[in-house]
Design a protein around this motif. Structure first.
Motif, short mmCIF file in Angstrom:
data_model
loop_
_atom_site.label_atom_id
_atom_site.label_comp_id
_atom_site.label_asym_id
_atom_site.label_seq_id
_atom_site.Cartn_x
_atom_site.Cartn_y
_atom_site.Cartn_z
N ILE A 166 0.85 -1.19 0.00
CA ILE A 166 0.00 0.00 0.00
C ILE A 166 0.88 1.23 0.00
N PHE A 167 0.58 2.20 -0.88
CA PHE A 167 1.32 3.45 -0.99
C PHE A 167 0.48 4.59 -0.41
N SER A 168 1.14 5.48 0.31
CA SER A 168 0.49 6.70 0.78
C SER A 168 1.56 7.77 0.94
N GLY A 169 1.76 8.58 -0.10
CA GLY A 169 2.84 9.55 -0.07
C GLY A 169 4.17 8.81 -0.01
N ASP A 170 4.98 9.10 1.00
CA ASP A 170 6.25 8.40 1.15
C ASP A 170 6.15 7.21 2.10
N LEU A 171 4.94 6.92 2.58
CA LEU A 171 4.72 5.78 3.46
C LEU A 171 4.40 4.54 2.65
N VAL A 172 5.07 3.42 2.96
CA VAL A 172 4.84 2.15 2.28
C VAL A 172 4.50 1.10 3.34
N ILE A 173 3.38 0.41 3.14
CA ILE A 173 2.92 -0.62 4.07
C ILE A 173 2.84 -1.94 3.32
N THR A 174 3.36 -3.00 3.89
CA THR A 174 3.30 -4.32 3.28
C THR A 174 2.67 -5.31 4.25
N PHE A 175 2.07 -6.34 3.69
CA PHE A 175 1.47 -7.37 4.54
C PHE A 175 1.40 -8.69 3.80
N LYS A 176 1.21 -9.74 4.54
CA LYS A 176 0.98 -11.06 3.98
C LYS A 176 -0.31 -11.59 4.60
N GLU A 177 -1.15 -12.19 3.76
CA GLU A 177 -2.44 -12.68 4.23
C GLU A 177 -2.26 -13.75 5.31
N PHE A 178 -3.17 -13.70 6.29
CA PHE A 178 -3.22 -14.67 7.38
C PHE A 178 -1.94 -14.65 8.22
N ARG A 179 -1.39 -13.45 8.41
CA ARG A 179 -0.24 -13.28 9.28
C ARG A 179 -0.57 -12.20 10.31
N PRO A 180 0.03 -12.26 11.51
CA PRO A 180 -0.30 -11.30 12.57
C PRO A 180 0.51 -10.01 12.52
N ALA A 181 1.37 -9.86 11.50
CA ALA A 181 2.24 -8.68 11.45
C ALA A 181 2.17 -8.02 10.08
N LEU A 182 2.35 -6.71 10.09
CA LEU A 182 2.59 -5.98 8.84
C LEU A 182 3.86 -5.18 9.03
N TYR A 183 4.41 -4.71 7.91
CA TYR A 183 5.66 -3.96 7.93
C TYR A 183 5.45 -2.60 7.26
N TYR A 184 6.08 -1.59 7.79
CA TYR A 184 5.94 -0.27 7.19
C TYR A 184 7.24 0.52 7.34
N CYS A 185 7.44 1.43 6.40
CA CYS A 185 8.58 2.34 6.45
C CYS A 185 8.27 3.53 5.56
N ARG A 186 9.08 4.55 5.66
CA ARG A 186 9.00 5.70 4.77
C ARG A 186 10.19 5.69 3.84
N ILE A 187 9.99 6.19 2.64
CA ILE A 187 11.08 6.23 1.67
C ILE A 187 12.24 7.01 2.27
N GLY A 188 13.41 6.39 2.29
CA GLY A 188 14.58 6.99 2.92
C GLY A 188 14.96 6.33 4.21
N ASP A 189 14.03 5.56 4.83
CA ASP A 189 14.35 4.83 6.05
C ASP A 189 15.35 3.71 5.74
N VAL A 190 16.10 3.31 6.76
CA VAL A 190 17.08 2.23 6.57
C VAL A 190 16.56 0.89 7.05
#
Length: 369
Positions: A166-190
């Motif tokens: 999922i994109f929202s400005g410089d925020l990027v969110i990722t997920f995998k179905e049927f998992r309890p966690a998602l991952y997110y970062c902003r463009i430029g993060d390490v």
């Protein structure tokens, strides 16, 4: 999707020039040039990227005014990102016309030896390329490219395989179905941040609507607002759990957005495919089935929401949903008004002819930006 042919850039320029002239010196109907203030009117009528970039290349003034913005590309046709021949190159395809527009396009090259592992996630003109190929140190590359400007952003190596981006400005969110966690970062993060939801709850489908992140939470597919805070994903549930009868009758749940409204798209039947659409009623805190999406068109990439075009778009078919499926090189057009489904094969010059070749398609919507 309609096959309307828009006037070419030269025709529009000639029309604009003659209609805006005030004397003989300014009136030259055969001239391809026109006043800069007419640029917005001209660009709003161009449905072809070829014409858009041809007009943009005419002079510096036009190039400065015709930036690849959503306003300037408002009438552009939806396109498909398709593979070229047996190489790992990608191209943009105008599906109804079976044409690959010829304009300067930042070609995407993937490793042909394991491209069947690579996943593409699109929203508007931006595409996330996820390469889960396990190198010696187990890295999984994820990068974002704007297909019209060529702007690229390399994100930190992703720790997991993913189903959605999922994109929202410089925020990027990722997920995998049927998992309890998602991952997110902003463009430029390490580094990516891992956000865990409460024990026993699993993410299934996510969508951003007006800056709010919504999710369907398994096992009862209950709707929740997701608040990301450091290493946690706080869930604020909305409404009741879906009934067992609802869960039994429906499958392939997908959250979507249409002009600021939260939608739930589900497959009722599979042979043939039949879809129902539900709209979230915030006052009643429940899903209500609708049979029209107000003339809009929804686009899905393997049942992940890819974007929405409004009812005033000149070529997208009203009250229709467009899907790409699996690796077969097919896309489908489902009409909500009569329940009809038209399946199309992406046939174009340079298409791989062997059945075993990997033909994964992805929607690109220039008018979203």
């Amino acid at each position: 999707m309609g096959t309307n042919i828009s006037p070419s850039a030269t025709t529009l320029a000639s029309t604009a020039s003659s209609s805006s002239s005030t004397n003989d010196a300014e009136t030259t109907s055969s001239s391809p040039y026109f006043l800069p203030e007419l640029i917005p009117s001209i660009s709003s009528r161009l449905t072809s990227l070829r014409d858009f970039f041809a007009l943009r290349a005419a002079c510096r003034t036009y190039r400065a005014l015709l930036t690849p913005s959503p306003d300037n590309l408002a009438a552009q046709d939806p396109l498909l990102l398709v593979p070229l021949n047996t190489s790992a190159s990608k191209a943009l395809l105008h599906a109804p016309l079976r044409q690959i527009p010829h304009f300067s396009f930042p070609r995407i090259h993937l490793d042909r030896h394991h491209q069947y592992l690579i996943r593409l996630h699109t929203f508007g003109c931006r595409i996330a390329i996820h390469d889960p190929y396990n190198t010696a140190d187990g890295r999984r590359q994820l990068s974002i490219c704007h297909l019209l400007t060529g702007e690229r952003a390399r994100l930190p190596d992703h720790p997991k395989n993913i189903d959605g981006v999922i994109f929202s400005g410089d925020l990027v969110i990722t997920f995998k179905e049927f998992r309890p966690a998602l991952y997110y970062c902003r463009i430029g993060d390490v580094h990516w941040r891992e956000a865990l939801c409460d024990q026993g709850n699993l993410f299934f489908s996510l969508v951003l609507v007006k800056g709010t992140l919504y999710g369907l939470i398994y096992p009862n597919y209950r709707l929740a607002v997701i608040d990301l805070h450091n290493d946690s994903a706080h869930l604020s549930f909305l409404g009741d759990e879906l009934t067992s009868q609802f869960l039994q009758d429906y499958s392939l749940f997908s959250l979507a957005e249409c002009r600021g409204e939260l939608l739930l798209v589900v497959a009722v039947e599979h042979y043939p495919l039949v879809y129902h659409v539900f709209q979230w009623q915030s006052r009643e805190t429940e899903w209500s089935r609708i049979t029209s999406i107000g003339g809009c068109s929804l686009f899905f990439h393997r049942h992940q929401f890819a974007g929405c075009l409004g009812p005033d778009h000149p070529t997208a078919r009203r009250d229709c949903m467009y899907f790409t499926w699996s690796t077969t090189g097919q896309w489908g057009e489902y009409c909500l008004l009569d329940g009809s489904l038209q399946k199309h094969v992406a046939d174009y010059p340079g298409r791989a002819e062997r059945k075993e070749d990997y033909l994964l398609l992805a929607w690109v919507l220039p008018s979203i930006g």
